[in-house]
Design an enzyme around this catalytic site. Structure first.
Site, mmCIF file in Angstrom:
data_model
loop_
_atom_site.group_PDB
_atom_site.id
_atom_site.type_symbol
_atom_site.label_atom_id
_atom_site.label_comp_id
_atom_site.label_asym_id
_atom_site.label_seq_id
_atom_site.Cartn_x
_atom_site.Cartn_y
_atom_site.Cartn_z
ATOM 1 N N ARG A 7 -15.881 -14.311 -8.355
ATOM 2 C CA ARG A 7 -15.347 -12.970 -8.638
ATOM 3 C C ARG A 7 -16.425 -11.881 -8.552
ATOM 4 O O ARG A 7 -16.271 -10.881 -7.852
ATOM 5 C CB ARG A 7 -14.686 -12.958 -10.016
ATOM 6 C CG ARG A 7 -13.888 -11.697 -10.311
ATOM 7 C CD ARG A 7 -13.201 -11.765 -11.651
ATOM 8 N NE ARG A 7 -12.306 -12.906 -11.776
ATOM 9 C CZ ARG A 7 -11.102 -13.007 -11.227
ATOM 10 N NH1 ARG A 7 -10.616 -12.000 -10.522
ATOM 11 N NH2 ARG A 7 -10.359 -14.089 -11.380
ATOM 12 N N HIS B 195 0.121 1.479 -13.020
ATOM 13 C CA HIS B 195 0.777 0.275 -13.532
ATOM 14 C C HIS B 195 2.262 0.590 -13.755
ATOM 15 O O HIS B 195 2.600 1.632 -14.314
ATOM 16 C CB HIS B 195 0.118 -0.138 -14.858
ATOM 17 C CG HIS B 195 0.688 -1.400 -15.414
ATOM 18 N ND1 HIS B 195 0.438 -2.638 -14.856
ATOM 19 C CD2 HIS B 195 1.503 -1.619 -16.471
ATOM 20 C CE1 HIS B 195 1.083 -3.563 -15.548
ATOM 21 N NE2 HIS B 195 1.735 -2.975 -16.533
ATOM 22 N N ASN C 46 -6.091 3.288 -12.333
ATOM 23 C CA ASN C 46 -5.123 2.285 -11.890
ATOM 24 C C ASN C 46 -3.725 2.815 -12.151
ATOM 25 O O ASN C 46 -3.512 3.592 -13.088
ATOM 26 C CB ASN C 46 -5.331 0.989 -12.692
ATOM 27 C CG ASN C 46 -4.348 -0.094 -12.278
ATOM 28 O OD1 ASN C 46 -4.102 -0.298 -11.078
ATOM 29 N ND2 ASN C 46 -3.790 -0.799 -13.254
ATOM 30 N N GLY D 285 0.786 -1.233 0.000
ATOM 31 C CA GLY D 285 0.000 0.000 0.000
ATOM 32 C C GLY D 285 0.814 1.277 0.000
ATOM 33 O O GLY D 285 0.361 2.303 0.522
ATOM 34 N N ASP E 39 -5.085 -3.600 -17.694
ATOM 35 C CA ASP E 39 -4.065 -2.563 -17.913
ATOM 36 C C ASP E 39 -4.253 -1.841 -19.249
ATOM 37 O O ASP E 39 -3.280 -1.439 -19.905
ATOM 38 C CB ASP E 39 -2.650 -3.164 -17.830
ATOM 39 C CG ASP E 39 -2.376 -3.784 -16.470
ATOM 40 O OD1 ASP E 39 -2.935 -3.264 -15.482
ATOM 41 O OD2 ASP E 39 -1.647 -4.779 -16.399
HETATM 42 C C1 GAR Z 1 3.092 -0.882 -7.557
HETATM 43 O O1 GAR Z 1 4.351 -0.884 -8.157
HETATM 44 C C2 GAR Z 1 2.018 -0.843 -8.645
HETATM 45 O O2 GAR Z 1 2.369 -0.089 -9.763
HETATM 46 C C3 GAR Z 1 1.884 -2.292 -8.985
HETATM 47 O O3 GAR Z 1 1.955 -2.944 -7.761
HETATM 48 C C4 GAR Z 1 2.779 -2.192 -6.869
HETATM 49 C C5 GAR Z 1 2.031 -1.995 -5.584
HETATM 50 O O4 GAR Z 1 2.829 -1.409 -4.613
HETATM 51 N N1 GAR Z 1 0.652 -2.546 -9.652
HETATM 52 C C6 GAR Z 1 0.510 -3.432 -10.646
HETATM 53 O O5 GAR Z 1 1.397 -4.143 -11.042
HETATM 54 C C7 GAR Z 1 -0.895 -3.479 -11.243
HETATM 55 N N2 GAR Z 1 -0.889 -4.110 -12.532
HETATM 56 P P1 GAR Z 1 2.176 -0.678 -3.377
HETATM 57 O O6 GAR Z 1 1.212 -1.683 -2.739
HETATM 58 O O7 GAR Z 1 3.302 -0.367 -2.455
HETATM 59 O O8 GAR Z 1 1.466 0.522 -3.891
#
Ligand code: GAR
Length: 317
Positions: A66, A110, A108, A14, A146
């Protein structure tokens, strides 16, 4: 104007959620976080959000279909009064129903320069391809993974000797900067005069035989070569108001509307006694169905019988 209400969905650490949350503490930030929800009750980000006084919800998706799980999350978002959803490391595919419910209101982040490297292992794939830059993107969520319109991107140089971890750590810094800025712009977008005029214009021009002219400096809609039925007013004579001005059936209806909802309706200056009413577009949320209905009613007050008769026949179907 009150702040836009944003819910954040996470699956683990998070850190992007934290970046959004701390950016929201600035008085000038146009959004506030009203809920942090996770598909894992042990997600570390939930502990942080709770410690910062934000409402949290955590439930495992395991063993739940889901669409059913998404319905549980959706109910929590509604309960929290969320107007927008920010996915921040939410590693769950979303059901089409859920995506549909939040269409145009869900973002979102990514970790790649989309459209490159959708899905997983984005950093590895960028390095394997010999790219000079990796990076991150914020996009509107659509049914495809995505995919959806990209709102902002930050390229991040890949350094000699980078490992997945060192590159990911640097991209994460860029993510934290990009997400709050892009989200702030996004929630403000629907409050800008250009956006509001575009929406009004689309609704007005969809009515039969309507054209647009400029009248007294305002975009104005009327029956072609005929009478006008709607004005878009923006800070006219410095009144600071963003609104449309439409015709009611009579001065009595105008008076009743203003009395019942004086925050939404007002009596426009310089429009005489013919029952014109102003409907503000600069409140917290615009009810576009209501605006469409008011525009149509106003159109009817000025349209020739030949045209309203056609509309009546169409409505009867
Ligand atoms: C982040 O790097 C985000 O961009 C990626 O997960 C990580 C979460 O980190 N998201 C994806 O890959 C979605 N396709 P966080 O929980 O510390 O924010």
């Amino acid at each position: 104007m009150s702040k836009a209400k944003v819910a954040v969905l996470i699956s683990g650490r998070g850190s992007n959620m934290a970046a959004l949350l701390y950016a929201a503490k600035a008085g000038t930030c146009p959004y506030e976080i009203v809920l942090v929800a996770a598909n894992d009750p042990d997600a570390a980000g939930l502990t942080l959000a709770a410690a910062e006084g934000i409402a949290t919800f955590g439930q495992s998706h395991k063993g739940i279909k889901r669409a059913e799980f998404d319905a549980i999350i959706d109910a929590q978002l509604r309960k929290a009064g969320a107007q927008f959803v920010a996915l921040a490391g939410y590693m769950r595919l979303l059901s089409p129903e859920f995506v549909g419910k939040w269409a145009g209101r869900m973002l979102n982040i990514h970790p790649s320069l989309l459209p490159k490297y959708k899905g997983l292992d984005t950093h590895q794939r960028a390095m394997d391809a010999g790219d000079s830059h990796a990076g991150c993107s914020v996009h509107v969520v659509t049914a495809e993974l995505d995919d959806g319109p990209v709102l902002g991107q930050t390229p991040v140089a890949i350094l000699p000797g980078d490992t997945i971890d060192t590159l990911a750590a640097r991209i994460l810094i860029a993510e934290h900067q990009l997400y709050s800025r892009t989200l702030a712009d996004f929630v403000m977008r629907e409050r800008t005069p250009d956006y509001l005029l575009d929406r009004v214009r689309a609704l007005a021009l969809a009515l039969p035989q309507v054209d647009e002219v400029t009248s007294h400096g305002m975009p104005c809609f009327g029956i072609e070569k005929g009478k006008k039925f709607a004005y878009f007013t923006q800070d006219h004579h410095g009144d600071g108001v963003l609104a449309i001005i439409v015709k009611t059936s009579a001065p009595e209806e105008q008076a009743m509307l203003i009395e019942n909802d004086p925050d939404l309706f007002y009596r426009p200056a310089y429009f005489g006694t013919a029952g014109w009413v102003g409907i503000r577009l600069d409140g917290d949320e615009v009810d576009w169905d209501h605006i469409a209905e008011r525009l149509a009613r106003s159109w009817r007050t000025v349209a020739p019988r030949k045209l309203t008769g056609l509309m009546d026949a169409a409505d009867a179907f």
